[in-house]
Design an enzyme around this catalytic site. Sequence first.
Site, PDB file in Angstrom:
ATOM      1  N   VAL A  99      12.162 -47.160 -16.053  1.00  0.00           N
ATOM      2  CA  VAL A  99      11.979 -45.728 -16.322  1.00  0.00           C
ATOM      3  C   VAL A  99      10.756 -45.208 -15.569  1.00  0.00           C
ATOM      4  O   VAL A  99      10.774 -44.111 -14.998  1.00  0.00           O
ATOM      5  CB  VAL A  99      11.829 -45.484 -17.836  1.00  0.00           C
ATOM      6  CG1 VAL A  99      11.567 -44.005 -18.123  1.00  0.00           C
ATOM      7  CG2 VAL A  99      13.076 -45.952 -18.577  1.00  0.00           C
ATOM      8  N   TYR A 100       9.706 -46.006 -15.570  1.00  0.00           N
ATOM      9  CA  TYR A 100       8.479 -45.634 -14.860  1.00  0.00           C
ATOM     10  C   TYR A 100       8.741 -45.441 -13.370  1.00  0.00           C
ATOM     11  O   TYR A 100       8.309 -44.440 -12.778  1.00  0.00           O
ATOM     12  CB  TYR A 100       7.432 -46.724 -15.084  1.00  0.00           C
ATOM     13  CG  TYR A 100       6.227 -46.645 -14.183  1.00  0.00           C
ATOM     14  CD1 TYR A 100       5.236 -45.684 -14.387  1.00  0.00           C
ATOM     15  CD2 TYR A 100       6.069 -47.538 -13.123  1.00  0.00           C
ATOM     16  CE1 TYR A 100       4.122 -45.617 -13.549  1.00  0.00           C
ATOM     17  CE2 TYR A 100       4.958 -47.486 -12.292  1.00  0.00           C
ATOM     18  CZ  TYR A 100       3.997 -46.521 -12.518  1.00  0.00           C
ATOM     19  OH  TYR A 100       2.904 -46.456 -11.690  1.00  0.00           O
ATOM     20  N   LEU A 101       9.461 -46.379 -12.750  1.00  0.00           N
ATOM     21  CA  LEU A 101       9.730 -46.263 -11.312  1.00  0.00           C
ATOM     22  C   LEU A 101      10.603 -45.052 -11.008  1.00  0.00           C
ATOM     23  O   LEU A 101      10.421 -44.394  -9.980  1.00  0.00           O
ATOM     24  CB  LEU A 101      10.381 -47.545 -10.802  1.00  0.00           C
ATOM     25  CG  LEU A 101       9.471 -48.782 -10.768  1.00  0.00           C
ATOM     26  CD1 LEU A 101      10.258 -50.006 -10.304  1.00  0.00           C
ATOM     27  CD2 LEU A 101       8.261 -48.555  -9.858  1.00  0.00           C
TER      28      LEU A 101
END
Length: 248
Positions: free
Chosen positions: A158-160
């Site tokens: 999700v962060y990427l």
Amino acid sequence: MRCPYGDPDAFAGRVRRSGRGRAGGRTVDSMRTVIAGGHGQIALRLERLLAARGGEVAGIVRDAKQSEDLRSAGAEPIVLDLESASVEEVAAALEGAAAAVFAAGAGPGSGAGRKDTVDRDSAVRFADAAERAGVRRFVVVSSMGADPEHPGDEIFDVYLRAKGAADADVRARSGLDWTILRPGQLTNDAGTGLVKLGVSTGRGPVTRDDVAAVLAELLETPSTAGLTLELIGGSVPVSVAVKDVAGN
């Protein structure tokens, strides 16, 4: 190896003597830089470097208790919650700046929701505010592997995606002279001043000291605008690596 930036005054003198570094007709020594995420580990290092060479630097923080740490680094604290602030409020914090650096992040302990609200939405809001305040020079601390289409359901996936979406938004803006820096695995080892910087570097570690040094060099090299760069530890001095990617 001892970090070559451990003595910020010596580093500042090297930059001043070089005669390099202009943004919007102003020398780097005199220009004001505002850093979002001003209490982050990379941001504090960058603030020390910029302040030591005579630049005016401010850091945006959410918690007023962090203000003294910024003052100790030579930066003016601006207390503002980027998640809830309006574009107008962020633009007011950017008034008079010649450059803006987005180094904010939700942090490794945060959930998926804050990856979107901080790593994506706050970056977009900061870019909106920079355009509104007339701050063209815009540098983003992103992440290697950032991609709005990155697959997977883990928090890091999700962060990427969030970082990738923010990067894509910034790259689409003609009103910003943007540079996106994507470091590899971050470490707290002492910086070496030697890096590998390019459009594609392969994966590897890089010290936070060296990331901050590269950011400082990018800020004084406006010809790196329009580049998305990866960064890992390497064998090329920071100033040479930045000159190489800028075509200087």
